[in-house]
Design a protein around this motif. Sequence first.
Motif, PDB file in Angstrom:
ATOM      1  N   ASP A 101      21.889  20.414  55.023  1.00  0.00           N
ATOM      2  CA  ASP A 101      23.210  20.790  54.491  1.00  0.00           C
ATOM      3  C   ASP A 101      23.087  21.072  53.005  1.00  0.00           C
ATOM      4  OD1 ASP A 101      24.433  20.529  56.859  1.00  0.00           O
ATOM      5  OD2 ASP A 101      25.394  18.606  56.458  1.00  0.00           O
ATOM      6  N   VAL A 102      22.331  20.190  52.311  1.00  0.00           N
ATOM      7  CA  VAL A 102      22.191  20.311  50.854  1.00  0.00           C
ATOM      8  C   VAL A 102      20.745  19.994  50.482  1.00  0.00           C
ATOM      9  CG1 VAL A 102      22.844  19.201  48.660  1.00  0.00           C
ATOM     10  CG2 VAL A 102      24.613  19.786  50.330  1.00  0.00           C
ATOM     11  N   VAL A 103      20.243  20.697  49.475  1.00  0.00           N
ATOM     12  CA  VAL A 103      18.888  20.427  48.972  1.00  0.00           C
ATOM     13  C   VAL A 103      18.980  19.990  47.512  1.00  0.00           C
ATOM     14  CG1 VAL A 103      16.724  21.549  48.285  1.00  0.00           C
ATOM     15  CG2 VAL A 103      17.625  21.869  50.578  1.00  0.00           C
ATOM     16  N   VAL A 104      18.238  18.937  47.189  1.00  0.00           N
ATOM     17  CA  VAL A 104      18.142  18.487  45.798  1.00  0.00           C
ATOM     18  C   VAL A 104      16.734  18.826  45.301  1.00  0.00           C
ATOM     19  CG1 VAL A 104      18.254  16.524  44.224  1.00  0.00           C
ATOM     20  CG2 VAL A 104      19.791  16.612  46.206  1.00  0.00           C
ATOM     21  N   GLY A 105      16.651  19.633  44.256  1.00  0.00           N
ATOM     22  CA  GLY A 105      15.359  19.982  43.659  1.00  0.00           C
ATOM     23  C   GLY A 105      15.015  18.945  42.604  1.00  0.00           C
ATOM     24  N   ALA A 106      14.027  18.107  42.904  1.00  0.00           N
ATOM     25  CA  ALA A 106      13.590  17.055  41.973  1.00  0.00           C
ATOM     26  C   ALA A 106      12.096  17.231  41.738  1.00  0.00           C
ATOM     27  CB  ALA A 106      13.888  15.678  42.576  1.00  0.00           C
ATOM     28  N   ASP A 107      11.673  18.510  41.714  1.00  0.00           N
ATOM     29  CA  ASP A 107      10.244  18.795  41.719  1.00  0.00           C
ATOM     30  C   ASP A 107       9.685  19.081  40.328  1.00  0.00           C
ATOM     31  OD1 ASP A 107      11.917  21.028  42.004  1.00  0.00           O
ATOM     32  OD2 ASP A 107      10.423  22.215  43.073  1.00  0.00           O
ATOM     33  N   ALA A 163      26.730  13.286  45.232  1.00  0.00           N
ATOM     34  CA  ALA A 163      27.468  14.538  45.466  1.00  0.00           C
ATOM     35  C   ALA A 163      26.929  15.296  46.671  1.00  0.00           C
ATOM     36  CB  ALA A 163      27.379  15.428  44.215  1.00  0.00           C
ATOM     37  N   ALA A 164      25.675  15.013  47.034  1.00  0.00           N
ATOM     38  CA  ALA A 164      24.979  15.848  48.023  1.00  0.00           C
ATOM     39  C   ALA A 164      25.667  15.857  49.384  1.00  0.00           C
ATOM     40  CB  ALA A 164      23.540  15.381  48.166  1.00  0.00           C
ATOM     41  N   LEU A 165      26.448  14.805  49.687  1.00  0.00           N
ATOM     42  CA  LEU A 165      27.063  14.750  51.012  1.00  0.00           C
ATOM     43  C   LEU A 165      28.358  15.548  51.076  1.00  0.00           C
ATOM     44  CD1 LEU A 165      25.972  11.121  51.504  1.00  0.00           C
ATOM     45  CD2 LEU A 165      25.246  13.039  52.898  1.00  0.00           C
ATOM     46  N   ALA A 166      28.689  16.249  49.989  1.00  0.00           N
ATOM     47  CA  ALA A 166      29.915  17.061  49.968  1.00  0.00           C
ATOM     48  C   ALA A 166      29.674  18.478  50.482  1.00  0.00           C
ATOM     49  CB  ALA A 166      30.501  17.092  48.559  1.00  0.00           C
ATOM     50  N   GLY A 167      28.519  18.760  51.060  1.00  0.00           N
ATOM     51  CA  GLY A 167      28.259  20.077  51.659  1.00  0.00           C
ATOM     52  C   GLY A 167      28.401  21.197  50.647  1.00  0.00           C
ATOM     53  N   ALA A 168      29.207  22.210  50.995  1.00  0.00           N
ATOM     54  CA  ALA A 168      29.345  23.378  50.107  1.00  0.00           C
ATOM     55  C   ALA A 168      29.977  23.001  48.776  1.00  0.00           C
ATOM     56  CB  ALA A 168      30.182  24.446  50.799  1.00  0.00           C
ATOM     57  N   GLY A 169      30.667  21.852  48.707  1.00  0.00           N
ATOM     58  CA  GLY A 169      31.298  21.424  47.452  1.00  0.00           C
ATOM     59  C   GLY A 169      30.359  20.592  46.580  1.00  0.00           C
TER      60      GLY A 169
END
Length: 375
Positions: free
Chosen positions: A148-154, A299-305
């Motif tokens: 659903d959401v990707v977090v870039g922590a790279d 915030a990541a679980l808010a989907g498109a928001g």
Amino acid sequence: MPTADAHPERWDVIVVGAGPAGCAAAVAARRERPGARVLLLDRAAFPRDKVCGDGIAAEALDVLAELGMDAAAIADGYPPVERLRLSAPGGAEVERRMARAAHVIPRRVLDARILAEALSQGVEFRRHAVRTVQSTPHGVVVDGLRADVVVGADGAESVVRRALHPAPPAGTVALAFRAYADEPAGQPGTQVITMTSAHWPAYAWSFPDGTGRANVGYGEVLTAAPPSRAAMLERWDALAPTAGTRDALRAHRLPLSTGRPPVPDGRILLVGDAQCLINPLTGEGIFYAVRSGQLAGRAALAGAGAGSLYRRTMRRALGRHFRHTTLLARVTRAPRLIDAAVRACRHDQRVFDDLLRIGLADGLLTPRLVTGLRP
Ligand SMILES: Cc1cc2nc3c(=O)[nH]c(=O)nc-3n(C[C@H](O)[C@H](O)[C@H](O)COP(=O)(O)OP(=O)(O)OC[C@H]3O[C@@H](n4cnc5c(N)ncnc54)[C@H](O)[C@@H]3O)c2cc1C
């Protein structure tokens, strides 16, 4: 032909990079919604080295504790470092006890301990070097894995950031060398930072870790093409020669918060070095990594928001701080202001505390710090 979007494996959140920012994001997402399917990817097997000064501000450990991690276990074996000595570019010096002691923990140790804490909270980890990140109408596809959401922590050379933004502008990236050496005589429990007006902003550091070893290094903000390795090592030696051998000598770039990109709407969030959050005055980045990771994970679980929610919470938590550090970085382009500030720190412990708080965590330009900057 099946499209990547039709791939059956689906995650609530995929976090790319299992350093401090990525672990904080993954754990924050799990705490926000217990049972959320959170996958953490890293190209490296842990424990792994990370080029760093290994200085851990107390505020960074606070955030890890807020995430339910055992901060004492993470720092175990590395005693608090109580004092800091600063030498300004023009020669002014101050040495004082810090309001909150720091730790110096080799990243090979620190990051493996943080990852172990994340795994104990139900985060799943896989070793995988991410190459492609693609938005679709209903999610994000990472090398064929859907989320659903990707977090870039790279990290500093983030593949995820490159999918979203151009490279940071000139003057907002630093380059630094670090190595390990025997702790210099007469320096137990004291972090030492030696600044120089040559190639300013530039400084050398020596951070003893309490086990008889020290992390030593030299870095400067890049205003043009990077200097050669030989030139950098020569400048380091001229400023702060190291007795004995320098082991594990390596260089790395530091993306500074003066060049951080805007936080866009949508399902791809950037945290830590991937979002260019390193303090331009000190090179500290671990506090920002874990704080931004914490906010992005929530915030990541808010989907498109997710993007707009992350932007709002980041602004609330760190917006003023970033504006103040940017201003401070601009005015201290004149190194004599740093000398003035160091002299003010000698006279007033509170100015010293304010300077550290803005240099290592989320402090602001206080009136007494502004007064202290006057040459
Ligand atoms: C020389 C130097 C000295 C520093 N000194 C200090 C200091 O004393 N104190 C301090 O607070 N900060 C310091 N910093 C800054 C600090 O190191 C960073 O801010 C911090 O590591 C950022 O954490 P992060 O989790 O964002 O990124 P990282 O710690 O870099 O973690 C990124 C992770 O992503 C993984 N990864 C990268 N690309 C991919 C990919 N394509 N696919 C999968 N995984 C990937 C990497 O293997 C890594 O594990 C220093 C930096 C440098 C270069």
